[in-house]
Motif scaffolding. Structure first.
Motif, PDB file in Angstrom:
ATOM      1  N   TYR A 156       8.583 -14.044   4.089  1.00 23.90           N
ATOM      2  CA  TYR A 156       7.605 -13.112   4.658  1.00 23.90           C
ATOM      3  C   TYR A 156       7.200 -12.090   3.597  1.00 23.90           C
ATOM      4  O   TYR A 156       7.740 -12.051   2.482  1.00 23.90           O
ATOM      5  N   GLY A 157       6.214 -11.248   3.962  1.00 18.44           N
ATOM      6  CA  GLY A 157       5.637 -10.345   2.988  1.00 18.44           C
ATOM      7  C   GLY A 157       6.140  -8.918   3.081  1.00 18.44           C
ATOM      8  O   GLY A 157       7.182  -8.640   3.695  1.00 18.44           O
ATOM      9  N   LEU A 158       5.386  -8.031   2.492  1.00 16.38           N
ATOM     10  CA  LEU A 158       5.735  -6.616   2.447  1.00 16.38           C
ATOM     11  C   LEU A 158       5.743  -5.992   3.840  1.00 16.38           C
ATOM     12  O   LEU A 158       5.120  -6.523   4.764  1.00 16.38           O
ATOM     13  N   PRO A 159       6.427  -4.877   4.016  1.00 18.87           N
ATOM     14  CA  PRO A 159       6.381  -4.163   5.307  1.00 18.87           C
ATOM     15  C   PRO A 159       4.961  -3.747   5.647  1.00 18.87           C
ATOM     16  O   PRO A 159       4.152  -3.438   4.758  1.00 18.87           O
ATOM     17  N   THR A 160       4.637  -3.753   6.930  1.00 18.42           N
ATOM     18  CA  THR A 160       3.298  -3.391   7.376  1.00 18.42           C
ATOM     19  C   THR A 160       3.358  -2.768   8.760  1.00 18.42           C
ATOM     20  O   THR A 160       4.299  -3.019   9.529  1.00 18.42           O
ATOM     21  N   ASP A 161       2.363  -1.946   9.092  1.00 15.18           N
ATOM     22  CA  ASP A 161       2.238  -1.422  10.449  1.00 15.18           C
ATOM     23  C   ASP A 161       1.006  -2.005  11.138  1.00 15.18           C
ATOM     24  O   ASP A 161       0.544  -1.489  12.151  1.00 15.18           O
ATOM     25  N   LEU A 162       0.469  -3.094  10.583  1.00 15.31           N
ATOM     26  CA  LEU A 162      -0.666  -3.774  11.196  1.00 15.31           C
ATOM     27  C   LEU A 162      -0.247  -4.423  12.519  1.00 15.31           C
ATOM     28  O   LEU A 162       0.921  -4.804  12.685  1.00 15.31           O
ATOM     29  N   VAL A 231      -2.695 -14.870  -4.006  1.00 16.51           N
ATOM     30  CA  VAL A 231      -2.688 -13.675  -3.151  1.00 16.51           C
ATOM     31  C   VAL A 231      -1.398 -13.581  -2.360  1.00 16.51           C
ATOM     32  O   VAL A 231      -0.740 -12.535  -2.324  1.00 16.51           O
ATOM     33  N   TRP A 232      -0.991 -14.699  -1.713  1.00 15.73           N
ATOM     34  CA  TRP A 232       0.196 -14.648  -0.845  1.00 15.73           C
ATOM     35  C   TRP A 232       1.456 -14.363  -1.660  1.00 15.73           C
ATOM     36  O   TRP A 232       2.349 -13.659  -1.191  1.00 15.73           O
ATOM     37  N   GLU A 233       1.524 -14.903  -2.866  1.00 15.59           N
ATOM     38  CA  GLU A 233       2.712 -14.683  -3.697  1.00 15.59           C
ATOM     39  C   GLU A 233       2.856 -13.218  -4.098  1.00 15.59           C
ATOM     40  O   GLU A 233       3.965 -12.732  -4.295  1.00 15.59           O
ATOM     41  N   ASN A 234       1.759 -12.511  -4.217  1.00 16.39           N
ATOM     42  CA  ASN A 234       1.818 -11.100  -4.577  1.00 16.39           C
ATOM     43  C   ASN A 234       2.151 -10.213  -3.385  1.00 16.39           C
ATOM     44  O   ASN A 234       2.395  -9.013  -3.562  1.00 16.39           O
ATOM     45  N   ILE A 235       2.179 -10.803  -2.183  1.00 17.93           N
ATOM     46  CA  ILE A 235       2.572 -10.069  -0.979  1.00 17.93           C
ATOM     47  C   ILE A 235       4.027 -10.329  -0.647  1.00 17.93           C
ATOM     48  O   ILE A 235       4.734  -9.458  -0.124  1.00 17.93           O
ATOM     49  N   PRO A 239      13.213 -13.253  -3.285  1.00 19.26           N
ATOM     50  CA  PRO A 239      13.606 -13.230  -4.702  1.00 19.26           C
ATOM     51  C   PRO A 239      12.877 -14.310  -5.507  1.00 19.26           C
ATOM     52  O   PRO A 239      12.667 -15.427  -5.043  1.00 19.26           O
ATOM     53  N   SER A 240      12.505 -13.963  -6.729  1.00 18.58           N
ATOM     54  CA  SER A 240      11.819 -14.915  -7.607  1.00 18.58           C
ATOM     55  C   SER A 240      11.943 -14.441  -9.041  1.00 18.58           C
ATOM     56  O   SER A 240      12.027 -13.231  -9.312  1.00 18.58           O
ATOM     57  N   GLU A 241      11.973 -15.387  -9.967  1.00 20.13           N
ATOM     58  CA  GLU A 241      11.953 -15.031 -11.384  1.00 20.13           C
ATOM     59  C   GLU A 241      10.588 -14.426 -11.726  1.00 20.13           C
ATOM     60  O   GLU A 241       9.550 -14.859 -11.211  1.00 20.13           O
ATOM     61  N   VAL A 242      10.599 -13.420 -12.577  1.00 17.55           N
ATOM     62  CA  VAL A 242       9.374 -12.728 -12.966  1.00 17.55           C
ATOM     63  C   VAL A 242       9.206 -12.834 -14.482  1.00 17.55           C
ATOM     64  O   VAL A 242      10.138 -12.547 -15.242  1.00 17.55           O
ATOM     65  N   THR A 248       6.995 -16.450 -10.821  1.00 19.86           N
ATOM     66  CA  THR A 248       6.776 -17.796 -11.374  1.00 19.86           C
ATOM     67  C   THR A 248       5.726 -18.572 -10.589  1.00 19.86           C
ATOM     68  O   THR A 248       4.918 -19.308 -11.173  1.00 19.86           O
ATOM     69  N   ASN A 249       5.727 -18.403  -9.268  1.00 26.01           N
ATOM     70  CA  ASN A 249       4.752 -19.139  -8.466  1.00 26.01           C
ATOM     71  C   ASN A 249       3.330 -18.617  -8.659  1.00 26.01           C
ATOM     72  O   ASN A 249       2.366 -19.361  -8.439  1.00 26.01           O
ATOM     73  N   VAL A 250       3.190 -17.354  -9.050  1.00 18.12           N
ATOM     74  CA  VAL A 250       1.859 -16.843  -9.371  1.00 18.12           C
ATOM     75  C   VAL A 250       1.347 -17.519 -10.638  1.00 18.12           C
ATOM     76  O   VAL A 250       0.188 -17.952 -10.708  1.00 18.12           O
ATOM     77  N   TRP A 251       2.223 -17.621 -11.647  1.00 14.04           N
ATOM     78  CA  TRP A 251       1.836 -18.323 -12.870  1.00 14.04           C
ATOM     79  C   TRP A 251       1.489 -19.783 -12.569  1.00 14.04           C
ATOM     80  O   TRP A 251       0.511 -20.322 -13.098  1.00 14.04           O
TER      81      TRP A 251
END
Length: 322
Positions: A156-162, A231-235, A239-242, A248-251
């Motif tokens: 799942y992604g970042l915290p949100t109040d949406l 877009v989704w990977e940046n949300i 844990p992921s290698e950076v 890594t999945n963004v690359w």
């Protein structure tokens, strides 16, 4: 702080992720993936058959492509989550316990592409014809597979109040440290389901409207899927290698967009015309000439046996001819 209205309108997570049938544990994640594979195979078969391919030749290709896709997905996950499996106190045998989770779609694309290429060599189908036929079904399969993440309450992604924030059970092994119970998160699984479903409709329209062949529809699939994945990977907060500030999945997604663009324009320049056949030259199906096991008349003399008079006459004439 989260409002009461946001919590009331939020998306709940399933309370179970598996069920038992005797001694077997059936995971909904696996069922989602298997459903996606079946749906993709059916769609691809229909599209290949319309192009003139033998019905269900897709099964022969899948026999190689699917296992290699699973292997590739696991290898990619292990390589990009190295610290999970290697190092002091780690159990290296966990890399083989795929049922505990951990597969990556980009690895599946690499392994599946190798398997599909081998399968096409085996069956005589053009690789790019198969790739174009597969593209919409593959994107739909990925949409269905994302529901598995929902059942597992993962990725799942970042915290949100949406209002459409996702509820996650607390405590949870993947719960971010420092966040209070009741925090809602971006439902990245749902974002990808919607994006991929829209992509299926777009690919079906574009393929028909512009007669995209020679791998150009698959190239469009790569650009569509990977652009959304950036877009989704940046949300996401799992844990992921950076590397150089990016996951890594963004690359991998950026690389996928570039590869898609290159395939589209290279194939457009190399093959401006229409594909003459879904088969490789000299490998065309010859359905009308195929001999079926039921057609025994082609091999067995089914005429009536000669009568005794006929046998006698034949013997007499044979003697006379001497």
């Amino acid at each position: 702080m989260l409002s009461t209205a946001s919590v009331a309108a939020s998306i709940p997570s399933p309370s179970i992720s598996s069920f038992q049938i005797g001694p077997l544990t059936i995971h909904f994640y696996a069922l989602c993936i298997l459903t996606g594979i079946v749906v993709a195979a059916i769609m691809t078969n229909r599209r290949l058959t319309k192009r003139g391919a033998e019905p269900w030749v897709v099964i022969d290709i899948c026999l190689i492509a699917v296992p290699l896709a699973i292997i590739g997905a696991r290898i990619f996950h292990v390589v990009t989550h190295w610290d999970f499996y290697f190092g002091e106190g780690k159990d290296i045998t966990a890399i083989f316990r795929i049922w505990e989770g951990g597969i990556a779609i980009f690895g599946a694309l690499i392994g599946g592409a190798i398997g599909a290429w081998l399968g096409c060599k085996w069956t005589g189908i053009r690789f790019w014809t198969f790739a174009d036929a597969l593209a919409p079904g593959l994107l739909l399969a990925q949409a269905l597979g994302r529901f598995g993440n929902w059942f597992n309450q993962e990725l799942y992604g970042l915290p949100t109040d949406l209002p459409w924030g996702l509820q996650i059970d607390y405590p949870n092994p993947a719960w971010p440290a420092g966040l209070p119970e009741g925090t809602l998160f971006h439902p990245t699984f749902l974002y990808e389901v919607i994006w991929n479903t829209l992509g299926v409709l777009f690919l079906l329209w574009a393929g028909k409207r512009f007669t995209l062949q020679w791998g150009r529809l698959f190239a469009l699939y790569l650009v569509w899927y990977c652009a959304g994945r950036i877009v989704w990977e940046n949300i996401r907060i799992d844990p992921s290698e950076v590397f150089f500030g990016l996951r890594t999945n963004v690359w991998a997604a950026i690389f996928g967009v570039v590869i898609g663009i290159v395939i589209f324009f290279v194939q457009k320049r190399r093959h401006p015309g229409i594909e003459p056949s879904p088969y490789q030259p000299g490998r065309e199906a010859t359905r009308s000439g195929n001999v079926q096991s039921q057609n025994t008349d082609d091999f067995v003399d089914v005429s009536a046996p000669p009568t005794s008079e006929t046998v006698a006459d034949t013997a007499t004439s044979a003697v006379a001819s001497k």
